[in-house]
Design a protein around this motif. Structure first.
Motif, PDB file in Angstrom:
ATOM      1  N   GLU A   1      14.615   5.495  44.172  1.00 38.71           N
ATOM      2  CA  GLU A   1      14.080   5.789  45.502  1.00 38.71           C
ATOM      3  C   GLU A   1      12.647   6.320  45.395  1.00 38.71           C
ATOM      4  O   GLU A   1      11.791   5.977  46.222  1.00 38.71           O
ATOM      5  CB  GLU A   1      14.958   6.799  46.221  1.00 38.71           C
ATOM      6  N   ALA A   2      12.380   7.152  44.391  1.00 35.76           N
ATOM      7  CA  ALA A   2      11.025   7.683  44.201  1.00 35.76           C
ATOM      8  C   ALA A   2      10.059   6.555  43.854  1.00 35.76           C
ATOM      9  O   ALA A   2       8.918   6.536  44.335  1.00 35.76           O
ATOM     10  CB  ALA A   2      11.022   8.754  43.116  1.00 35.76           C
ATOM     11  N   ASP A   3      10.502   5.583  43.036  1.00 43.22           N
ATOM     12  CA  ASP A   3       9.668   4.409  42.737  1.00 43.22           C
ATOM     13  C   ASP A   3       9.357   3.625  44.005  1.00 43.22           C
ATOM     14  O   ASP A   3       8.215   3.193  44.213  1.00 43.22           O
ATOM     15  CB  ASP A   3      10.358   3.493  41.727  1.00 43.22           C
ATOM     16  N   ASP A   4      10.373   3.432  44.841  1.00 42.69           N
ATOM     17  CA  ASP A   4      10.172   2.706  46.106  1.00 42.69           C
ATOM     18  C   ASP A   4       9.183   3.448  47.005  1.00 42.69           C
ATOM     19  O   ASP A   4       8.297   2.832  47.616  1.00 42.69           O
ATOM     20  CB  ASP A   4      11.492   2.510  46.844  1.00 42.69           C
ATOM     21  N   LEU A   5       9.316   4.768  47.094  1.00 45.47           N
ATOM     22  CA  LEU A   5       8.400   5.569  47.900  1.00 45.47           C
ATOM     23  C   LEU A   5       6.979   5.455  47.351  1.00 45.47           C
ATOM     24  O   LEU A   5       6.023   5.287  48.115  1.00 45.47           O
ATOM     25  CB  LEU A   5       8.839   7.032  47.944  1.00 45.47           C
ATOM     26  N   ALA A   6       6.825   5.527  46.039  1.00 42.78           N
ATOM     27  CA  ALA A   6       5.502   5.416  45.430  1.00 42.78           C
ATOM     28  C   ALA A   6       4.866   4.062  45.756  1.00 42.78           C
ATOM     29  O   ALA A   6       3.667   3.990  46.073  1.00 42.78           O
ATOM     30  CB  ALA A   6       5.593   5.613  43.924  1.00 42.78           C
ATOM     31  N   ALA A   7       5.660   2.988  45.711  1.00 44.71           N
ATOM     32  CA  ALA A   7       5.137   1.653  46.033  1.00 44.71           C
ATOM     33  C   ALA A   7       4.693   1.589  47.497  1.00 44.71           C
ATOM     34  O   ALA A   7       3.630   1.028  47.804  1.00 44.71           O
ATOM     35  CB  ALA A   7       6.190   0.587  45.740  1.00 44.71           C
ATOM     36  N   LEU A   8       5.482   2.174  48.389  1.00 42.40           N
ATOM     37  CA  LEU A   8       5.108   2.188  49.810  1.00 42.40           C
ATOM     38  C   LEU A   8       3.836   2.996  50.043  1.00 42.40           C
ATOM     39  O   LEU A   8       2.969   2.593  50.834  1.00 42.40           O
ATOM     40  CB  LEU A   8       6.248   2.758  50.649  1.00 42.40           C
ATOM     41  N   LEU A   9       3.710   4.128  49.358  1.00 44.73           N
ATOM     42  CA  LEU A   9       2.494   4.936  49.502  1.00 44.73           C
ATOM     43  C   LEU A   9       1.275   4.201  48.959  1.00 44.73           C
ATOM     44  O   LEU A   9       0.185   4.294  49.535  1.00 44.73           O
ATOM     45  CB  LEU A   9       2.669   6.287  48.807  1.00 44.73           C
ATOM     46  N   ASP A  10       1.449   3.460  47.857  1.00 49.26           N
ATOM     47  CA  ASP A  10       0.342   2.652  47.335  1.00 49.26           C
ATOM     48  C   ASP A  10      -0.096   1.601  48.358  1.00 49.26           C
ATOM     49  O   ASP A  10      -1.292   1.397  48.584  1.00 49.26           O
ATOM     50  CB  ASP A  10       0.737   1.964  46.025  1.00 49.26           C
ATOM     51  N   GLN A  11       0.888   0.931  48.980  1.00 51.97           N
ATOM     52  CA  GLN A  11       0.558  -0.064  50.013  1.00 51.97           C
ATOM     53  C   GLN A  11      -0.172   0.575  51.188  1.00 51.97           C
ATOM     54  O   GLN A  11      -1.130   0.024  51.719  1.00 51.97           O
ATOM     55  CB  GLN A  11       1.822  -0.754  50.513  1.00 51.97           C
ATOM     56  N   ALA A  12       0.303   1.741  51.600  1.00 46.75           N
ATOM     57  CA  ALA A  12      -0.339   2.444  52.723  1.00 46.75           C
ATOM     58  C   ALA A  12      -1.776   2.826  52.367  1.00 46.75           C
ATOM     59  O   ALA A  12      -2.679   2.718  53.208  1.00 46.75           O
ATOM     60  CB  ALA A  12       0.472   3.685  53.090  1.00 46.75           C
ATOM     61  N   ALA A  13      -2.007   3.253  51.134  1.00 47.92           N
ATOM     62  CA  ALA A  13      -3.360   3.620  50.701  1.00 47.92           C
ATOM     63  C   ALA A  13      -4.287   2.416  50.728  1.00 47.92           C
ATOM     64  O   ALA A  13      -5.450   2.525  51.133  1.00 47.92           O
ATOM     65  CB  ALA A  13      -3.316   4.239  49.312  1.00 47.92           C
ATOM     66  N   VAL A  14      -3.781   1.258  50.321  1.00 42.55           N
ATOM     67  CA  VAL A  14      -4.585   0.025  50.356  1.00 42.55           C
ATOM     68  C   VAL A  14      -4.965  -0.298  51.793  1.00 42.55           C
ATOM     69  O   VAL A  14      -6.129  -0.587  52.098  1.00 42.55           O
ATOM     70  CB  VAL A  14      -3.829  -1.142  49.696  1.00 42.55           C
ATOM     71  N   HIS A  15      -4.001  -0.231  52.708  1.00 38.91           N
ATOM     72  CA  HIS A  15      -4.283  -0.517  54.114  1.00 38.91           C
ATOM     73  C   HIS A  15      -5.250   0.499  54.693  1.00 38.91           C
ATOM     74  O   HIS A  15      -6.153   0.136  55.452  1.00 38.91           O
ATOM     75  CB  HIS A  15      -2.996  -0.546  54.929  1.00 38.91           C
ATOM     76  N   ALA A  16      -5.087   1.768  54.336  1.00 41.67           N
ATOM     77  CA  ALA A  16      -5.975   2.810  54.855  1.00 41.67           C
ATOM     78  C   ALA A  16      -7.405   2.613  54.340  1.00 41.67           C
ATOM     79  O   ALA A  16      -8.374   2.821  55.083  1.00 41.67           O
ATOM     80  CB  ALA A  16      -5.452   4.190  54.472  1.00 41.67           C
ATOM     81  N   SER A  17      -7.549   2.196  53.084  1.00 42.42           N
ATOM     82  CA  SER A  17      -8.881   2.000  52.527  1.00 42.42           C
ATOM     83  C   SER A  17      -9.588   0.806  53.169  1.00 42.42           C
ATOM     84  O   SER A  17     -10.814   0.740  53.182  1.00 42.42           O
ATOM     85  CB  SER A  17      -8.823   1.832  51.008  1.00 42.42           C
ATOM     86  N   ARG A  18      -8.828  -0.124  53.727  1.00 43.87           N
ATOM     87  CA  ARG A  18      -9.398  -1.273  54.426  1.00 43.87           C
ATOM     88  C   ARG A  18      -9.735  -0.936  55.879  1.00 43.87           C
ATOM     89  O   ARG A  18     -10.278  -1.775  56.600  1.00 43.87           O
ATOM     90  CB  ARG A  18      -8.417  -2.449  54.419  1.00 43.87           C
ATOM     91  N   GLY A  19      -9.355   0.262  56.296  1.00 47.80           N
ATOM     92  CA  GLY A  19      -9.613   0.665  57.678  1.00 47.80           C
ATOM     93  C   GLY A  19      -8.608   0.123  58.671  1.00 47.80           C
ATOM     94  O   GLY A  19      -8.865   0.090  59.858  1.00 47.80           O
ATOM     95  N   ALA A  20      -7.430  -0.270  58.164  1.00 46.83           N
ATOM     96  CA  ALA A  20      -6.406  -0.834  59.059  1.00 46.83           C
ATOM     97  C   ALA A  20      -5.731   0.239  59.855  1.00 46.83           C
ATOM     98  O   ALA A  20      -5.668   1.361  59.533  1.00 46.83           O
ATOM     99  CB  ALA A  20      -5.360  -1.591  58.246  1.00 46.83           C
TER     100      ALA A  20
END
Length: 70
Positions: free
Chosen positions: A51-70
Motif C-alpha cells: 500500500e505504501a508503494d502504491d501511495l508513493a506511485a500516486l504521489l509521484d504522478q501527482a507531483a508530475v501533474h503539479a509541475s506541469r501546472g495541471a
C-alpha cells in the motif's frame, strides 16, 4: 524531508506540509513491516509495504501533474 537526529530511529522522517488552511509537520515512520503516516493533530494512517508503494506511485504522478501546472 529529513531523517530525525535520533540514531536509533533512522526510519522516521518529518515533512513540512502547508495547505491554504493548515501548516504543520507530517511524520512518516517505518514500523516493522508497516508504514505509518502521522498527520496533525495526531491522526494516523497505517499502510502495508504494498500500500505504501502504491501511495508513493500516486504521489509521484501527482507531483508530475503539479509541475506541469495541471
Amino acid at each position: 524531508m529529513w531523517p530525525t537526529e535520533d540514531p536509533t530511529e533512522m526510519l522516521r522522517w518529518r515533512i513540512p506540509c502547508t495547505t491554504p488552511g493548515f501548516a504543520g509537520i507530517v511524520t512518516v515512520l517505518v514500523v516493522g513491516d508497516r508504514v505509518a503516516v502521522v498527520l496533525p493533530p495526531g491522526e494516523t494512517l497505517i499502510f502495508t509495504a504494498d500500500e505504501a508503494d502504491d501511495l508513493a506511485a500516486l504521489l509521484d504522478q501527482a507531483a508530475v501533474h503539479a509541475s506541469r501546472g495541471a
